[in-house]
Design a protein around this motif. Structure first.
Motif, PDB file in Angstrom:
ATOM      1  N   SER A  34      50.222  67.782  43.821  1.00  0.00           N
ATOM      2  CA  SER A  34      49.177  67.053  43.093  1.00  0.00           C
ATOM      3  C   SER A  34      49.441  65.553  43.095  1.00  0.00           C
ATOM      4  O   SER A  34      50.572  65.101  43.193  1.00  0.00           O
ATOM      5  CB  SER A  34      49.070  67.569  41.656  1.00  0.00           C
ATOM      6  N   THR A  35      48.366  64.800  42.988  1.00  0.00           N
ATOM      7  CA  THR A  35      48.452  63.347  42.929  1.00  0.00           C
ATOM      8  C   THR A  35      48.405  62.929  41.468  1.00  0.00           C
ATOM      9  O   THR A  35      47.576  63.427  40.699  1.00  0.00           O
ATOM     10  CB  THR A  35      47.274  62.704  43.695  1.00  0.00           C
ATOM     11  N   ARG A  36      49.286  62.007  41.101  1.00  0.00           N
ATOM     12  CA  ARG A  36      49.333  61.486  39.736  1.00  0.00           C
ATOM     13  C   ARG A  36      49.139  59.983  39.757  1.00  0.00           C
ATOM     14  O   ARG A  36      49.693  59.283  40.607  1.00  0.00           O
ATOM     15  CB  ARG A  36      50.675  61.813  39.059  1.00  0.00           C
ATOM     16  N   VAL A  37      48.361  59.485  38.814  1.00  0.00           N
ATOM     17  CA  VAL A  37      48.089  58.056  38.695  1.00  0.00           C
ATOM     18  C   VAL A  37      49.115  57.452  37.736  1.00  0.00           C
ATOM     19  O   VAL A  37      49.377  58.006  36.667  1.00  0.00           O
ATOM     20  CB  VAL A  37      46.656  57.813  38.168  1.00  0.00           C
ATOM     21  N   VAL A  38      49.670  56.305  38.128  1.00  0.00           N
ATOM     22  CA  VAL A  38      50.640  55.613  37.282  1.00  0.00           C
ATOM     23  C   VAL A  38      49.867  54.938  36.145  1.00  0.00           C
ATOM     24  O   VAL A  38      49.009  54.083  36.383  1.00  0.00           O
ATOM     25  CB  VAL A  38      51.444  54.579  38.098  1.00  0.00           C
ATOM     26  N   ASN A  39      50.158  55.336  34.913  1.00  0.00           N
ATOM     27  CA  ASN A  39      49.431  54.858  33.744  1.00  0.00           C
ATOM     28  C   ASN A  39      49.459  53.333  33.645  1.00  0.00           C
ATOM     29  O   ASN A  39      48.443  52.705  33.367  1.00  0.00           O
ATOM     30  CB  ASN A  39      49.996  55.497  32.475  1.00  0.00           C
ATOM     31  N   ALA A  40      50.607  52.710  33.868  1.00  0.00           N
ATOM     32  CA  ALA A  40      50.725  51.247  33.771  1.00  0.00           C
ATOM     33  C   ALA A  40      49.793  50.567  34.775  1.00  0.00           C
ATOM     34  O   ALA A  40      49.179  49.536  34.461  1.00  0.00           O
ATOM     35  CB  ALA A  40      52.165  50.820  33.992  1.00  0.00           C
ATOM     36  N   SER A  41      49.666  51.125  35.962  1.00  0.00           N
ATOM     37  CA  SER A  41      48.782  50.573  36.982  1.00  0.00           C
ATOM     38  C   SER A  41      47.322  50.691  36.546  1.00  0.00           C
ATOM     39  O   SER A  41      46.525  49.768  36.747  1.00  0.00           O
ATOM     40  CB  SER A  41      49.004  51.312  38.305  1.00  0.00           C
ATOM     41  N   LEU A  42      46.972  51.811  35.938  1.00  0.00           N
ATOM     42  CA  LEU A  42      45.608  52.023  35.468  1.00  0.00           C
ATOM     43  C   LEU A  42      45.274  51.040  34.343  1.00  0.00           C
ATOM     44  O   LEU A  42      44.203  50.430  34.330  1.00  0.00           O
ATOM     45  CB  LEU A  42      45.433  53.462  34.992  1.00  0.00           C
ATOM     46  N   ARG A  43      46.205  50.846  33.422  1.00  0.00           N
ATOM     47  CA  ARG A  43      45.992  49.891  32.323  1.00  0.00           C
ATOM     48  C   ARG A  43      45.812  48.472  32.864  1.00  0.00           C
ATOM     49  O   ARG A  43      44.948  47.727  32.407  1.00  0.00           O
ATOM     50  CB  ARG A  43      47.147  49.940  31.334  1.00  0.00           C
ATOM     51  N   GLU A  44      46.613  48.101  33.852  1.00  0.00           N
ATOM     52  CA  GLU A  44      46.502  46.778  34.457  1.00  0.00           C
ATOM     53  C   GLU A  44      45.138  46.607  35.121  1.00  0.00           C
ATOM     54  O   GLU A  44      44.506  45.555  35.013  1.00  0.00           O
ATOM     55  CB  GLU A  44      47.614  46.588  35.483  1.00  0.00           C
ATOM     56  N   TYR A  45      44.683  47.639  35.796  1.00  0.00           N
ATOM     57  CA  TYR A  45      43.372  47.613  36.443  1.00  0.00           C
ATOM     58  C   TYR A  45      42.263  47.422  35.399  1.00  0.00           C
ATOM     59  O   TYR A  45      41.361  46.602  35.586  1.00  0.00           O
ATOM     60  CB  TYR A  45      43.155  48.906  37.229  1.00  0.00           C
ATOM     61  N   ILE A  46      42.337  48.150  34.303  1.00  0.00           N
ATOM     62  CA  ILE A  46      41.335  48.032  33.238  1.00  0.00           C
ATOM     63  C   ILE A  46      41.321  46.610  32.674  1.00  0.00           C
ATOM     64  O   ILE A  46      40.258  46.019  32.484  1.00  0.00           O
ATOM     65  CB  ILE A  46      41.590  49.076  32.131  1.00  0.00           C
ATOM     66  N   LEU A  47      42.501  46.055  32.414  1.00  0.00           N
ATOM     67  CA  LEU A  47      42.573  44.691  31.876  1.00  0.00           C
ATOM     68  C   LEU A  47      42.030  43.670  32.869  1.00  0.00           C
ATOM     69  O   LEU A  47      41.395  42.685  32.473  1.00  0.00           O
ATOM     70  CB  LEU A  47      44.009  44.346  31.478  1.00  0.00           C
ATOM     71  N   THR A  48      42.241  43.898  34.158  1.00  0.00           N
ATOM     72  CA  THR A  48      41.706  43.010  35.186  1.00  0.00           C
ATOM     73  C   THR A  48      40.177  43.053  35.190  1.00  0.00           C
ATOM     74  O   THR A  48      39.525  42.008  35.276  1.00  0.00           O
ATOM     75  CB  THR A  48      42.248  43.395  36.576  1.00  0.00           C
ATOM     76  N   ILE A  49      39.620  44.247  35.084  1.00  0.00           N
ATOM     77  CA  ILE A  49      38.160  44.399  35.043  1.00  0.00           C
ATOM     78  C   ILE A  49      37.592  43.662  33.832  1.00  0.00           C
ATOM     79  O   ILE A  49      36.603  42.932  33.934  1.00  0.00           O
ATOM     80  CB  ILE A  49      37.752  45.885  34.995  1.00  0.00           C
ATOM     81  N   ILE A  50      38.227  43.836  32.675  1.00  0.00           N
ATOM     82  CA  ILE A  50      37.762  43.171  31.453  1.00  0.00           C
ATOM     83  C   ILE A  50      37.840  41.656  31.616  1.00  0.00           C
ATOM     84  O   ILE A  50      36.891  40.933  31.293  1.00  0.00           O
ATOM     85  CB  ILE A  50      38.582  43.642  30.234  1.00  0.00           C
ATOM     86  N   GLY A  51      38.976  41.172  32.127  1.00  0.00           N
ATOM     87  CA  GLY A  51      39.149  39.732  32.326  1.00  0.00           C
ATOM     88  C   GLY A  51      38.125  39.157  33.283  1.00  0.00           C
ATOM     89  O   GLY A  51      37.556  38.084  33.034  1.00  0.00           O
ATOM     90  N   ASP A  52      37.876  39.849  34.389  1.00  0.00           N
ATOM     91  CA  ASP A  52      36.886  39.396  35.370  1.00  0.00           C
ATOM     92  C   ASP A  52      35.493  39.337  34.751  1.00  0.00           C
ATOM     93  O   ASP A  52      34.743  38.380  34.964  1.00  0.00           O
ATOM     94  CB  ASP A  52      36.867  40.308  36.598  1.00  0.00           C
ATOM     95  N   TYR A  53      35.149  40.356  33.980  1.00  0.00           N
ATOM     96  CA  TYR A  53      33.839  40.399  33.326  1.00  0.00           C
ATOM     97  C   TYR A  53      33.695  39.238  32.352  1.00  0.00           C
ATOM     98  O   TYR A  53      32.672  38.548  32.328  1.00  0.00           O
ATOM     99  CB  TYR A  53      33.652  41.735  32.596  1.00  0.00           C
ATOM    100  N   GLN A  54      34.729  39.013  31.549  1.00  0.00           N
ATOM    101  CA  GLN A  54      34.655  37.945  30.552  1.00  0.00           C
ATOM    102  C   GLN A  54      34.602  36.568  31.208  1.00  0.00           C
ATOM    103  O   GLN A  54      33.865  35.695  30.755  1.00  0.00           O
ATOM    104  CB  GLN A  54      35.832  38.051  29.589  1.00  0.00           C
ATOM    105  N   GLU A  55      35.350  36.381  32.267  1.00  0.00           N
ATOM    106  CA  GLU A  55      35.331  35.102  32.973  1.00  0.00           C
ATOM    107  C   GLU A  55      33.947  34.848  33.576  1.00  0.00           C
ATOM    108  O   GLU A  55      33.403  33.748  33.470  1.00  0.00           O
ATOM    109  CB  GLU A  55      36.391  35.095  34.069  1.00  0.00           C
ATOM    110  N   LYS A  56      33.388  35.882  34.183  1.00  0.00           N
ATOM    111  CA  LYS A  56      32.074  35.770  34.812  1.00  0.00           C
ATOM    112  C   LYS A  56      30.991  35.454  33.788  1.00  0.00           C
ATOM    113  O   LYS A  56      30.045  34.725  34.075  1.00  0.00           O
ATOM    114  CB  LYS A  56      31.744  37.086  35.523  1.00  0.00           C
ATOM    115  N   ASN A  57      31.141  35.988  32.577  1.00  0.00           N
ATOM    116  CA  ASN A  57      30.112  35.832  31.551  1.00  0.00           C
ATOM    117  C   ASN A  57      30.460  34.786  30.488  1.00  0.00           C
ATOM    118  O   ASN A  57      29.761  34.677  29.480  1.00  0.00           O
ATOM    119  CB  ASN A  57      29.838  37.187  30.894  1.00  0.00           C
TER     120      ASN A  57
END
Length: 71
Positions: free
Chosen positions: A39-62
């Motif tokens: 099975s494939t497992r996602v690294v939680n820390a990587s997922l959290r970093e990705y989420i924070l990047t999405i939020i930051g990009d959205y906020q910067e854009k807006n």
């Protein structure tokens, strides 16, 4: 206790997306994953970093205030 590795369905639930989207993010090396037996497992820390990047990009854009993580 926080899980260090998440299944693909767990990651999809956190992102509110499909499991195919999570697999695509892994294939694109946008988020980190590893194989655990068959099975494939996602690294939680990587997922959290990705989420924070999405939020930051959205906020910067807006022009919104910077997001502050509580850790």
């Amino acid at each position: 206790m926080k899980k260090e590795l998440l299944s693909i369905p767990e990651a999809a639930e956190l992102l509110s997306c499909s499991t195919r989207t999570v697999r695509r993010l892994i294939e694109e090396r946008t988020i980190e994953a590893c194989k655990l037996r068959s099975s494939t497992r996602v690294v939680n820390a990587s997922l959290r970093e990705y989420i924070l990047t999405i939020i930051g990009d959205y906020q910067e854009k807006n022009g919104l205030a910077e997001f502050r993580s509580s850790g």
